[in-house]
Every structure is written in C-alpha cells, then in structure tokens.
Design a protein around this motif. Structure first.
Motif, PDB file in Angstrom:
ATOM      1  N   ASP A 272       0.833  -1.206   0.000  1.00 17.56           N
ATOM      2  CA  ASP A 272       0.000   0.000   0.000  1.00 17.56           C
ATOM      3  C   ASP A 272       0.868   1.256   0.000  1.00 17.56           C
ATOM      4  OD1 ASP A 272      -2.509  -1.268   0.049  1.00 17.56           O
ATOM      5  OD2 ASP A 272      -2.346  -1.596   2.217  1.00 17.56           O
TER       6      ASP A 272
ATOM      7  N   GLY B  13      -4.776   8.507   3.804  1.00 20.75           N
ATOM      8  CA  GLY B  13      -6.082   7.878   3.749  1.00 20.75           C
ATOM      9  C   GLY B  13      -6.945   8.454   2.642  1.00 20.75           C
TER      10      GLY B  13
ATOM     11  N   ARG C  87      -5.724   7.347  -0.804  1.00 24.06           N
ATOM     12  CA  ARG C  87      -6.135   5.987  -1.139  1.00 24.06           C
ATOM     13  C   ARG C  87      -7.605   5.954  -1.553  1.00 24.06           C
ATOM     14  NH1 ARG C  87      -5.079   0.785   2.769  1.00 24.06           N
ATOM     15  NH2 ARG C  87      -6.411   1.967   4.207  1.00 24.06           N
TER      16      ARG C  87
ATOM     17  N   ARG D 241      -0.321   4.870  13.006  1.00 28.67           N
ATOM     18  CA  ARG D 241      -1.676   5.230  12.589  1.00 28.67           C
ATOM     19  C   ARG D 241      -2.149   4.432  11.375  1.00 28.67           C
ATOM     20  NH1 ARG D 241       0.493   9.701  15.072  1.00 28.67           N
ATOM     21  NH2 ARG D 241      -0.975  11.225  15.990  1.00 28.67           N
ATOM     22  N   LEU D 242      -1.360   3.474  10.909  1.00 26.77           N
ATOM     23  CA  LEU D 242      -1.659   2.758   9.662  1.00 26.77           C
ATOM     24  C   LEU D 242      -1.813   1.260   9.914  1.00 26.77           C
ATOM     25  CD1 LEU D 242       1.013   4.560   7.414  1.00 26.77           C
ATOM     26  CD2 LEU D 242      -1.397   5.197   7.728  1.00 26.77           C
ATOM     27  N   ALA D 243      -2.684   0.902  10.847  1.00 28.90           N
ATOM     28  CA  ALA D 243      -2.805  -0.495  11.253  1.00 28.90           C
ATOM     29  C   ALA D 243      -3.231  -1.419  10.120  1.00 28.90           C
ATOM     30  CB  ALA D 243      -3.807  -0.596  12.407  1.00 28.90           C
ATOM     31  N   ASP D 244      -4.042  -0.932   9.191  1.00 31.36           N
ATOM     32  CA  ASP D 244      -4.568  -1.792   8.131  1.00 31.36           C
ATOM     33  C   ASP D 244      -3.820  -1.628   6.806  1.00 31.36           C
ATOM     34  OD1 ASP D 244      -5.490   0.814   7.790  1.00 31.36           O
ATOM     35  OD2 ASP D 244      -7.318   0.163   6.756  1.00 31.36           O
ATOM     36  N   TRP D 245      -2.659  -0.990   6.839  1.00 32.55           N
ATOM     37  CA  TRP D 245      -1.881  -0.757   5.615  1.00 32.55           C
ATOM     38  C   TRP D 245      -0.787  -1.800   5.476  1.00 32.55           C
ATOM     39  CZ3 TRP D 245      -1.689   3.981   2.442  1.00 32.55           C
ATOM     40  CH2 TRP D 245      -2.759   4.854   2.709  1.00 32.55           C
ATOM     41  N   ARG D 246      -0.547  -2.216   4.238  1.00 35.15           N
ATOM     42  CA  ARG D 246       0.596  -3.084   3.941  1.00 35.15           C
ATOM     43  C   ARG D 246       1.795  -2.177   3.664  1.00 35.15           C
ATOM     44  NH1 ARG D 246      -2.537  -5.976  -0.808  1.00 35.15           N
ATOM     45  NH2 ARG D 246      -3.167  -3.789  -0.911  1.00 35.15           N
TER      46      ARG D 246
END
Length: 242
Positions: free
Chosen positions: A96, A216, A219, A124-129
């Motif tokens: 990502d 965010g 994206r 702050r980017l827990a769901d980012w690859r």
C-alpha cells in the motif's frame, strides 16, 4: 516594538545598525547560520543512525545514480534516478505504501527527525501493507517515484532533508505521491508537509496526523497533489470562527 515583533517570527527584523553595517553580534549570527547551512548540505548521510531509530522496522538501502556528493549537487537529474544495481535489490510486492528516508539537502534534518515522524505515522496505519523502509543516499524527492515503481507500491512517502536556510538547517519535509510514474510525475502530483522540526516547526505527532489523513484520502480518491487538500485543520478553524 522591535523586541515584541522579533519574538513572533524567526525572520531577522529590526536588527539595528552600527554605522553603515549590522551590529557585530547580528553579523556573527548570520555567519554562524550560513556555516550551519553549509554543514547540513555537506554532512554525510548515516543510514545506520536512522535504522537504529526505527524500532525494528525492516529497511533496505539504496543509492541514486549520483555517485558522490559533488555529482549530486551538480546533477539534480541523477539524484532522481536509482542506481541500477540497487534497484535489483528492492523487494517487489503488493504494498500500500513505501516510506523513503532520503538525505536530500540536509542529512542533519533526517538524522534528527525522520525516525520519529515515521514511527508516529506508521502507528496510525494499522490496516496498511507497509513495505520495508528504504534508506536512500544522494537522493532527491523524485527518487521515490523510481523506488515505488520498482517495488509495486501504490503510494510513496519521501521524508527528506529540505534545503537549509538562514533560519533553519534541520527542516524535514514529507512528500506524498500516489501511483508515481518515473519521469512523468511532476511536483503538481505531490503533497508536501514542510518544516517538520520541533519545537520551532511542525511537531512529530501533528505531522504524523496530517500525513496519515492525507494518505487515507489519497487511497480513497486515487490521487495526490493539487487535487488533494489537507483538511485536518478545517474543523479547528471553524470552531475558532464560531
């Protein structure tokens, strides 16, 4: 009046004069600031120092096509292109985002601020690859385009030492670009957070909050640059007006 105004700005205003020249203390201050700016430009990049501050985040190291500092300063175009050998070592994947820590024109800024900003943003980017952090030497902002393209990252964030001035030699910038294309992406396609350098500039947590919010939105919208605006202060501005 001048002492009050000087407390409100880092600009050199109301310095007075001694005959037809500046007072000695202010002249010496200017010379010291100029020396600090020159040192920031020419001080070598220490990737080990940055890596040590990244709290175990994986890193990979690259160089630009500028083989040394003199070439880097004289040939900005080479600082925007990856060394071909180093390109082959970059891990490709479905990332990502890739963060690039680049020396730019102030290694001092990178050494002092980059790791803290990156850690605060990544939290702050827990769901980012998130791809391995790229530590880039003799690098310009646009080197991030080449890196993102080689690694298959949708988004690149370049943390880079900004051009030193007579008020700041340690200013860090963060440049955000969505789906960059080497050689075609322009500065109009980027967003920039500038003057990250607490306590006189933007604080780490504030910079991380703005950067994560911009990422965010980038994206969601599929774009950065002039088509993406920082709205993180919008509510506060409205509150102050009301």
């Amino acid at each position: 009046m001048w002492p009050l105004l000087r407390r409100r700005t880092q600009a050199r205003i109301g310095l007075g004069r001694a005959g037809s020249a500046l007072p000695t203390r202010h002249r010496l201050g200017l010379q010291a600031a100029h020396a600090a700016a020159r040192d920031a430009v020419h001080s070598p990049f220490e990737p080990d120092r940055v890596a040590a501050g990244l709290a175990g985040l994986p890193t990979v190291r690259v160089r630009s096509a500028a083989g040394d500092r003199l070439t880097y300063l004289q040939r900005p175009d080479l600082g925007r292109r990856l060394d071909p050998v180093d390109r082959a070592h970059l891990p490709a994947g479905d990332w990502d985002v890739v963060f690039v820590v680049a020396d730019g024109l102030s290694s001092r800024a990178v050494h002092e601020h980059a790791a803290a900003v990156l850690r605060a943003t990544a939290a702050r980017l827990a769901d980012w690859r998130i791809a391995p952090v790229v530590l880039a030497e003799q690098a310009r902002v646009a080197l991030g385009d080449d890196i993102a393209h080689a690694m298959g990252a949708a988004l690149v964030v370049v943390l880079v030492g900004e051009r030193p001035g007579m008020s700041a030699a340690d200013s860090l910038g963060a440049y955000l670009t969505y789906r960059p294309v080497p050689g075609l992406t322009t500065d109009a396609d980027r967003n920039c957070l500038s003057n990250i350098r607490p306590p006189r500039g933007l604080a780490y947590e504030a910079a991380a909050g703005k950067l994560a919010a911009l990422m965010g939105r980038a994206r969601e919208l599929g774009r950065t640059g002039v088509q993406l605006k920082d709205e993180t202060d919008h509510v506060n501005v409205i509150d102050r007006i009301l």
